[in-house]
Write an enzyme that holds these catalytic residues in place. Structure first.
Site, short mmCIF file in Angstrom:
data_model
loop_
_atom_site.label_atom_id
_atom_site.label_comp_id
_atom_site.label_asym_id
_atom_site.label_seq_id
_atom_site.Cartn_x
_atom_site.Cartn_y
_atom_site.Cartn_z
N LYS A 104 30.80 -2.00 12.70
CA LYS A 104 31.72 -2.86 11.78
C LYS A 104 30.82 -3.77 10.99
CE LYS A 104 33.97 -5.94 9.87
NZ LYS A 104 33.63 -6.36 8.75
N GLU A 132 27.50 -13.90 20.25
CA GLU A 132 26.34 -14.86 19.55
C GLU A 132 26.79 -15.73 18.34
OE1 GLU A 132 23.77 -16.16 17.71
OE2 GLU A 132 22.77 -14.39 17.19
N CYS A 158 21.71 -18.51 12.18
CA CYS A 158 22.46 -19.17 13.40
C CYS A 158 21.71 -20.28 14.12
CB CYS A 158 23.21 -18.33 14.24
SG CYS A 158 22.19 -17.00 14.85
N GLU A 168 28.25 -26.74 11.21
CA GLU A 168 27.28 -25.82 10.69
C GLU A 168 27.50 -25.61 9.15
OE1 GLU A 168 27.47 -21.53 12.38
OE2 GLU A 168 25.41 -21.53 12.40
P1 ADP Z 1 31.29 -15.82 8.31
O1 ADP Z 1 32.60 -16.63 8.29
O2 ADP Z 1 30.14 -16.38 8.13
O3 ADP Z 1 31.74 -14.55 7.19
P2 ADP Z 1 32.27 -14.14 10.37
O4 ADP Z 1 32.19 -14.47 11.86
O5 ADP Z 1 33.80 -14.29 10.01
O6 ADP Z 1 31.38 -15.05 9.50
O7 ADP Z 1 31.81 -12.86 10.34
C1 ADP Z 1 31.10 -11.97 10.94
C2 ADP Z 1 31.72 -10.62 11.32
O8 ADP Z 1 33.17 -10.76 11.89
C3 ADP Z 1 32.08 -10.01 9.90
O9 ADP Z 1 31.89 -8.46 10.09
C4 ADP Z 1 33.47 -10.00 9.74
O10 ADP Z 1 34.10 -9.10 8.88
C5 ADP Z 1 33.86 -9.85 11.17
N1 ADP Z 1 35.27 -10.58 11.30
C6 ADP Z 1 35.72 -11.54 10.66
N2 ADP Z 1 37.11 -11.78 11.24
C7 ADP Z 1 37.24 -10.93 12.22
C8 ADP Z 1 38.40 -10.97 13.29
N3 ADP Z 1 39.53 -11.78 13.31
N4 ADP Z 1 38.19 -9.88 13.96
C9 ADP Z 1 37.06 -9.30 14.11
N5 ADP Z 1 36.07 -9.21 13.25
C10 ADP Z 1 36.20 -10.36 12.42
#
Ligand code: ADP
Length: 489
Positions: free
Chosen positions: A175, A250, A284, A383
């Protein structure tokens, strides 16, 4: 307008709902493509395809040598397409073409080669066994892996999961981040052309709370590998707990980078600039807390700020550009919010602190330096994920270590010194998954990468990562035919 479907079971398909979303080029705000938007239904189809490919078909019956050869062939295919992948990645997320073409994409392919080499070295143990039995272990693949990846290095961070997963014989559902949905699809297309069988790699674009959450909680996914924010890591852990799914996380960081007064100052300045401004600070492990010894503090800050001002911000595809745009308006606003907080907290804004409008309509910011930052200010604790460094003063070695470790994070850390004993002494004391000595933000396929504390757990890369994509089975073989004679039958 180019359309990008989902990639499930080796086919390019629309999402079940028929929904789509647009992907924006952060340098120009033009639409890069219209993306099929997957959700739980598409994740389910992808997991089913991955399960089928894991249990049956060519992938399941391939010998280790055949699998290794296939992964090497896939790596070769990617080498032939480095320029293409670099451009797609730069258009997707705004990394400069130098960052993608010379660093991120080659590094990703090397990871694939590293794990192609591991395929034929996966082995169990013969255990110490008495004469009447034989005990041994098998290292087996875990099954279907779910990979949830962020937008800062989509291809590289996908490869950190995909390569060891496939090397061990698993299949995968990826994903990608909604901000960067295209480059991972292009990666999958090239890997299919190289001969990776249908269903082994599946890519479902979509949003985190829908597609991402569905993958993290899917009952038939055997392991989740996640790179992203600490807040999302927490949600993934909760979702995965439903089926007690093993996960690796990570997550974020606020990595300390310590410059002692006995350091080679020129090298420390250049390395620390790279440590924070590489990839627009969207790393990161970025060295966002820069600790400088008070004896050299003023000189260091002057020189560092002068060099930060000379960084060429511009269009990512221009080879002369040293810093491209941030990935999104949302990220820009986060940076702006933190810069305001920094000013209110009394930190001294030495340079930057504003959008860069000369570069066009994209999400451009200017390299930013805050000095006289206190380690307890918000800009030193949270961050920012942008080109903003907080320079903090320290007195001596003990003070540096104490301040460096005073954080909820523990991803990376760095130190600059010409004193060998000090380098190793401080390296032991820093609470982080990686310590850089006289360098920063380096990666190697063989070097395990991951965090402690709220930067997550599990180690990607290196031989160690294979442990996350395999599981141990113990086999107990009885060699004594009269072992159960005591039943007197
Ligand atoms: P950012 O806040 O920098 O966009 P995220 O950690 O939210 O970073 O995003 C990293 C990945 O996690 C992306 O692929 C995002 O779509 C996914 N993501 C965000 N929220 C969820 C969730 N609740 N469950 C699973 N994956 C998620």
């Amino acid at each position: 307008m180019k359309k990008y479907p989902l990639f499930i079971d080796g086919k390019w398909v629309d999402s079940v709902s028929g929904k789509t979303f647009e992907s924006i080029n952060p340098a120009t705000l033009e639409v890069n493509g219209v993306i099929a938007e997957g959700d739980a239904a598409d994740i389910d189809l992808a997991v089913k395809a991955a399960r089928k490919a894991f249990e049956l078909g060519p992938w399941a019956s391939m010998t280790p040598s055949e699998r290794a050869r296939l992964l090497y062939r896939a790596a070769q295919k990617l080498w032939e397409n480095v320029d293409y992948l670099a451009e797609v990645e730069s258009n997707d997320n705004g990394l400069t073409i130098s960052e993608t073409k010379l660093i991120a994409i080659p590094a990703a392919i090397e990871v694939l080669e590293f794990y192609a080499g591991m395929v034929t070295k996966i082995q169990g143990d013969t255990l110490s066994s008495p004469a009447d039995r034989f005990n041994y272990t098998l290292r087996e693949p875990v099954g279907v892996v779910g990979a949830i990846v962020p937008w800062n290095f989509p291809i590289m961070l996908t490869m950190w999961k995909l390569a060891p997963a496939l090397a061990a014989g698993n299949t995968i559902v990826i994903k990608p981040a909604e901000q960067t949905p295209i480059s991972v699809l292009e990666l999958a297309r090239l890997l299919q052309e190289a001969g990776i069988p249908d269903g082994v790699i599946n890519v479902v674009n979509g949003y985190g709370h829908t597609a991402g959450a569905a993958l993290a909680s899917h009952p038939d996914v055997d392991k989740i590998a996640f790179t992203g924010s600490t807040a999302t890591g927490r949600l993934i852990m909760q979702a995965a707990s439903k089926h007690l799914k093993p996960i690796s996380l990570e997550l974020g960081g606020k990595s300390p980078n310590i410059v002692f007064d006995d350091a080679d100052l020129d090298a420390a300045i250049r390395g620390s600039l790279f440590g924070i401004y590489f990839a627009q600070g969207q790393v990161c492990a970025a060295g966002s807390r820069l600790f400088v010894q008070d004896t050299i503090y003023d000189r260091f800050v002057d020189e560092f700020a002068r060099k930060a001002q000379s960084i060429r911000v511009g269009h990512p595809l221009d080879p002369a550009t040293q810093m491209g745009p941030q990935v999104s308006e949302e990220q820009l606003q986060t940076i702006e919010r933190y810069v305001e907080i920094g000013k209110q907290e009394g930190a001294e804004l030495i340079t930057g602190g504003k959008r860069n409008e000369q570069c066009g309509s994209g999400f451009y910011y200017t390299p930013t330096v805050f000095a006289n930052v206190d380690n307890h200010m918000k800009i030193a604790k949270e961050e920012i994920f942008g080109p903003v460094v907080s320079i903090i003063r320290f007195k001596d070695e003990e003070d540096a270590v104490r301040k460096a470790n005073d954080t909820i994070y523990g991803l990376a850390s760095g130190l600059w010194t010409t004193n060998l004993a000090r380098a190793h002494r401080v390296a032991r004391k820093l609470k982080a998954g990686t310590v850089y000595v006289n360098t920063f933000s380096m990666l190697d396929s063989a070097a395990p990468f991951g965090g402690v504390k709220q930067s997550g757990f599990g180690r990607e890369l290196g031989i160690e990562a294979m442990n996350m994509y395999t599981q141990t089975k113990h086999v107990w073989v009885n060699l004594n035919e009269s072992a159960f004679d005591w039943y007197g039958v």
